[in-house]
Design a protein around this motif. Structure first.
Motif, PDB file in Angstrom:
ATOM      1  N   ARG A   2     -23.583  30.056  35.123  1.00 11.68           N
ATOM      2  CA  ARG A   2     -25.329  30.655  34.716  1.00 11.68           C
ATOM      3  C   ARG A   2     -25.089  31.933  34.484  1.00 11.68           C
ATOM      4  O   ARG A   2     -24.171  32.782  34.573  1.00 11.68           O
ATOM      5  N   ALA A   3     -26.327  32.456  33.958  1.00 13.65           N
ATOM      6  CA  ALA A   3     -26.277  33.977  33.584  1.00 13.65           C
ATOM      7  C   ALA A   3     -26.042  34.813  34.221  1.00 13.65           C
ATOM      8  O   ALA A   3     -25.707  35.847  34.075  1.00 13.65           O
ATOM      9  N   SER A   4     -26.465  34.583  35.548  1.00 15.81           N
ATOM     10  CA  SER A   4     -26.258  35.415  36.862  1.00 15.81           C
ATOM     11  C   SER A   4     -24.742  35.838  36.922  1.00 15.81           C
ATOM     12  O   SER A   4     -24.458  36.526  37.634  1.00 15.81           O
ATOM     13  N   LEU A   5     -23.974  34.841  36.555  1.00 12.85           N
ATOM     14  CA  LEU A   5     -22.478  34.903  36.783  1.00 12.85           C
ATOM     15  C   LEU A   5     -21.654  35.471  35.537  1.00 12.85           C
ATOM     16  O   LEU A   5     -20.666  35.487  35.539  1.00 12.85           O
ATOM     17  N   VAL A   6     -22.418  35.541  34.547  1.00 15.41           N
ATOM     18  CA  VAL A   6     -21.784  36.251  33.139  1.00 15.41           C
ATOM     19  C   VAL A   6     -21.876  37.679  33.451  1.00 15.41           C
ATOM     20  O   VAL A   6     -23.010  38.305  33.424  1.00 15.41           O
ATOM     21  N   ARG A   7     -20.670  38.395  33.378  1.00 17.01           N
ATOM     22  CA  ARG A   7     -20.674  39.733  33.431  1.00 17.01           C
ATOM     23  C   ARG A   7     -21.191  40.352  32.054  1.00 17.01           C
ATOM     24  O   ARG A   7     -20.334  40.286  31.043  1.00 17.01           O
ATOM     25  N   LEU A   8     -22.117  41.118  31.912  1.00 17.08           N
ATOM     26  CA  LEU A   8     -22.611  41.608  30.810  1.00 17.08           C
ATOM     27  C   LEU A   8     -21.942  42.928  30.515  1.00 17.08           C
ATOM     28  O   LEU A   8     -21.616  43.888  31.251  1.00 17.08           O
ATOM     29  N   THR A   9     -21.298  43.052  29.374  1.00 21.68           N
ATOM     30  CA  THR A   9     -20.084  44.027  28.857  1.00 21.68           C
ATOM     31  C   THR A   9     -20.626  44.423  27.626  1.00 21.68           C
ATOM     32  O   THR A   9     -21.031  43.750  26.580  1.00 21.68           O
ATOM     33  N   GLY A  10     -20.067  45.823  27.173  1.00 28.25           N
ATOM     34  CA  GLY A  10     -20.085  46.385  25.827  1.00 28.25           C
ATOM     35  C   GLY A  10     -21.545  46.119  25.143  1.00 28.25           C
ATOM     36  O   GLY A  10     -22.536  46.486  25.488  1.00 28.25           O
ATOM     37  N   HIS A  11     -21.516  45.800  23.843  1.00 23.86           N
ATOM     38  CA  HIS A  11     -22.566  45.610  23.117  1.00 23.86           C
ATOM     39  C   HIS A  11     -23.488  44.665  23.576  1.00 23.86           C
ATOM     40  O   HIS A  11     -24.585  44.594  23.473  1.00 23.86           O
ATOM     41  N   VAL A  12     -22.880  43.606  24.458  1.00 28.90           N
ATOM     42  CA  VAL A  12     -24.120  42.571  25.006  1.00 28.90           C
ATOM     43  C   VAL A  12     -24.746  43.316  25.964  1.00 28.90           C
ATOM     44  O   VAL A  12     -26.352  43.131  25.995  1.00 28.90           O
ATOM     45  N   ARG A  13     -24.170  44.047  26.689  1.00 32.42           N
ATOM     46  CA  ARG A  13     -25.104  44.896  27.724  1.00 32.42           C
ATOM     47  C   ARG A  13     -26.199  45.535  26.978  1.00 32.42           C
ATOM     48  O   ARG A  13     -27.070  45.836  27.585  1.00 32.42           O
ATOM     49  N   THR A  14     -25.610  46.315  26.014  1.00 36.08           N
ATOM     50  CA  THR A  14     -26.695  47.277  25.208  1.00 36.08           C
ATOM     51  C   THR A  14     -27.711  46.540  24.650  1.00 36.08           C
ATOM     52  O   THR A  14     -28.812  46.980  24.807  1.00 36.08           O
ATOM     53  N   LEU A  15     -27.548  45.617  24.124  1.00 39.57           N
ATOM     54  CA  LEU A  15     -28.412  44.692  23.218  1.00 39.57           C
ATOM     55  C   LEU A  15     -29.524  44.117  24.321  1.00 39.57           C
ATOM     56  O   LEU A  15     -30.561  44.205  24.129  1.00 39.57           O
ATOM     57  N   ARG A  16     -28.936  43.547  25.536  1.00 40.30           N
ATOM     58  CA  ARG A  16     -29.982  43.148  26.491  1.00 40.30           C
ATOM     59  C   ARG A  16     -30.596  43.922  27.040  1.00 40.30           C
ATOM     60  O   ARG A  16     -32.093  43.886  27.277  1.00 40.30           O
ATOM     61  N   GLY A  17     -30.379  45.273  27.434  1.00 33.68           N
ATOM     62  CA  GLY A  17     -30.946  46.255  27.762  1.00 33.68           C
ATOM     63  C   GLY A  17     -31.922  46.836  26.727  1.00 33.68           C
ATOM     64  O   GLY A  17     -33.060  47.138  27.123  1.00 33.68           O
ATOM     65  N   ARG A  18     -31.801  46.839  25.410  1.00 31.47           N
ATOM     66  CA  ARG A  18     -32.918  47.064  24.559  1.00 31.47           C
ATOM     67  C   ARG A  18     -33.645  46.144  24.696  1.00 31.47           C
ATOM     68  O   ARG A  18     -35.168  46.355  24.255  1.00 31.47           O
ATOM     69  N   ILE A  19     -33.548  44.739  24.571  1.00 35.72           N
ATOM     70  CA  ILE A  19     -34.588  43.822  24.627  1.00 35.72           C
ATOM     71  C   ILE A  19     -35.375  43.868  25.854  1.00 35.72           C
ATOM     72  O   ILE A  19     -36.635  43.943  25.619  1.00 35.72           O
ATOM     73  N   GLU A  20     -34.682  43.989  27.238  1.00 37.39           N
ATOM     74  CA  GLU A  20     -35.532  44.230  28.296  1.00 37.39           C
ATOM     75  C   GLU A  20     -36.500  45.561  28.338  1.00 37.39           C
ATOM     76  O   GLU A  20     -37.322  45.599  28.804  1.00 37.39           O
ATOM     77  N   ALA A  21     -36.128  46.415  27.792  1.00 37.02           N
ATOM     78  CA  ALA A  21     -36.755  47.586  27.543  1.00 37.02           C
ATOM     79  C   ALA A  21     -38.171  47.915  26.699  1.00 37.02           C
ATOM     80  O   ALA A  21     -38.964  48.581  26.874  1.00 37.02           O
ATOM     81  N   THR A  22     -38.110  46.561  25.890  1.00 34.55           N
ATOM     82  CA  THR A  22     -39.404  46.346  25.076  1.00 34.55           C
ATOM     83  C   THR A  22     -40.569  45.662  26.145  1.00 34.55           C
ATOM     84  O   THR A  22     -41.791  45.563  25.709  1.00 34.55           O
ATOM     85  N   GLY A  23     -39.997  45.228  27.529  1.00 37.91           N
ATOM     86  CA  GLY A  23     -40.730  44.367  28.345  1.00 37.91           C
ATOM     87  C   GLY A  23     -40.736  42.919  28.291  1.00 37.91           C
ATOM     88  O   GLY A  23     -41.341  42.212  29.133  1.00 37.91           O
ATOM     89  N   VAL A  24     -39.654  42.405  27.640  1.00 33.53           N
ATOM     90  CA  VAL A  24     -39.339  41.095  27.494  1.00 33.53           C
ATOM     91  C   VAL A  24     -38.913  40.658  28.809  1.00 33.53           C
ATOM     92  O   VAL A  24     -37.580  41.167  29.141  1.00 33.53           O
ATOM     93  N   GLU A  25     -39.405  39.613  29.516  1.00 36.15           N
ATOM     94  CA  GLU A  25     -38.785  39.178  30.791  1.00 36.15           C
ATOM     95  C   GLU A  25     -38.592  37.682  30.858  1.00 36.15           C
ATOM     96  O   GLU A  25     -37.406  37.352  31.645  1.00 36.15           O
ATOM     97  N   ARG A  26     -38.915  36.964  29.905  1.00 32.45           N
ATOM     98  CA  ARG A  26     -38.372  35.647  29.716  1.00 32.45           C
ATOM     99  C   ARG A  26     -38.619  35.207  28.150  1.00 32.45           C
ATOM    100  O   ARG A  26     -39.312  35.844  27.403  1.00 32.45           O
ATOM    101  N   THR A  27     -37.681  34.254  27.698  1.00 32.23           N
ATOM    102  CA  THR A  27     -37.491  33.803  26.178  1.00 32.23           C
ATOM    103  C   THR A  27     -37.771  32.339  26.355  1.00 32.23           C
ATOM    104  O   THR A  27     -37.137  31.468  27.131  1.00 32.23           O
TER     105      THR A  27
END
Length: 257
Positions: A2-27
Motif C-alpha cells: 500500500r502507499a503507506s508502506l512505500v518509502r518516499l525518497t529523492g525525486h518522488v518525495r519532492t514531486l509528491r510534496g509539490r503536488i500536496e503543496a497545491t492543496g491536492v488531498e486526493r486523486t
C-alpha cells in the motif's frame, strides 16, 4: 504494498510534496477508451464544484507538443501545473485512455525512488490517495462508429465545428472495434495485475441517469455531496442520424448482429 508502506525518497518525495503543496488531498483517474462519455463525465463532476476536471492532460497534444525534449524536471512542472484544474477542491482528476498509459508511466518512472515498484505503487507514491474509475461502453459498434466519425470530421466534442464531412468506411469502423476490444482487455489485465478494484461505470448508465452516476463517482472518490446537489450535463451526446445510418450499413455489409 500500500502507499503507506512505500518509502518516499529523492525525486518522488519532492514531486509528491509539490503536488500536496497545491492543496491536492486526493486523486481520481478516469480510465477509458475513446467515445465512452469520458468528457461528459469529467465535465459533469467538475461542474458540481466539488472536484477538479478530469481532462485528457496526457493525450496527443501532450505527446506532440510537450514530450519532445522534455526533461524530468519539465515533466514535474507540467504535472504540478495540472493541479490548477483542481480549482481549490482538494481533488485532482486525470483522464487516461489506454494508449496514453505507457508514456505516462514511463515519464513517472524517470525519477529516483520508484525502482522495483509496481505501476500502482508508483501512482500511490506520487499522487495523494488515488482511486480509479473504469468507464466502458456496452455497445462497442456504436462506440466504434462514434470514434470513426469523430476521426473523419475532427469534431470530438459538442460546440466545435465540423472540419470535414463524415466518411463511412467499413474497415475503419472494424479497426476501431478491434482497438476497443484490445484496449478494454488491456485495462482489465492492468487492474488485475495491480490488485486494483476500480469503480465500474458505463456510458449507458451515465446517459440514462447523469445525476446518479455523478453521486456514485463522488462517493467513491471520497467527496461528501450535499443532499440538494444539482447535476446538469453540460456536454451533449454526439450521436445523430449519421451514427444510426452507419450502424445500420455496417451491420448490413458485415452481417454482424
Amino acid at each position: 504494498m500500500r502507499a503507506s508502506l512505500v518509502r518516499l525518497t529523492g525525486h518522488v518525495r519532492t514531486l509528491r510534496g509539490r503536488i500536496e503543496a497545491t492543496g491536492v488531498e486526493r486523486t481520481f483517474f478516469v480510465c477509458s477508451t475513446p467515445r465512452t462519455g469520458s468528457t461528459m463525465l469529467g465535465n459533469l463532476l467538475a461542474d458540481t464544484g466539488l472536484v477538479g476536471r478530469a481532462a485528457e492532460y496526457f493525450g496527443e497534444p501532450f505527446r506532440q507538443e510537450v514530450v519532445p525534449g522534455l526533461t524530468r524536471r519539465g515533466f514535474d512542472d507540467y504535472l504540478v501545473g495540472c493541479t490548477r484544474h483542481a480549482r481549490g477542491t482538494g481533488t485532482l482528476g486525470i483522464k487516461l485512455h489506454w494508449d496514453q498509459v505507457e508514456v505516462f508511466l514511463h515519464l513517472l518512472r524517470l525519477r529516483r525512488g520508484v525502482r522495483g515498484l509496481t505501476d500502482r505503487q508508483v501512482l500511490e507514491a506520487i499522487f495523494p490517495a488515488p482511486v480509479f474509475v473504469w468507464l466502458t461502453r456496452g455497445d462497442s459498434l456504436a462506440q466504434a462508429v462514434s470514434w470513426w466519425k469523430a476521426m473523419t470530421t475532427q469534431k470530438w466534442t459538442d460546440g466545435r465545428p465540423v472540419k470535414r464531412e463524415p466518411e463511412f468506411d467499413v474497415e475503419g469502423i472494424a479497426g476501431r472495434i478491434r482497438r476497443i476490444e484490445q484496449h478494454t482487455e488491456a485495462w482489465r489485465r492492468w487492474f488485475e495485475a495491480n490488485g486494483i478494484e476500480p469503480l465500474r461505470v458505463t456510458y449507458e448508465e451515465q446517459a440514462a441517469d447523469p445525476a446518479a452516476t455523478a453521486r456514485r463517482v463522488l462517493a467513491f472518490v471520497g467527496v461528501e455531496t450535499p443532499a440538494d446537489l444539482a447535476v446538469t450535463p453540460g456536454t451533449e451526446q454526439q450521436a445523430d442520424a449519421v451514427n444510426e445510418d452507419w450502424i445500420r450499413r455496417y451491420r448490413e455489409l458485415t452481417g454482424s448482429p
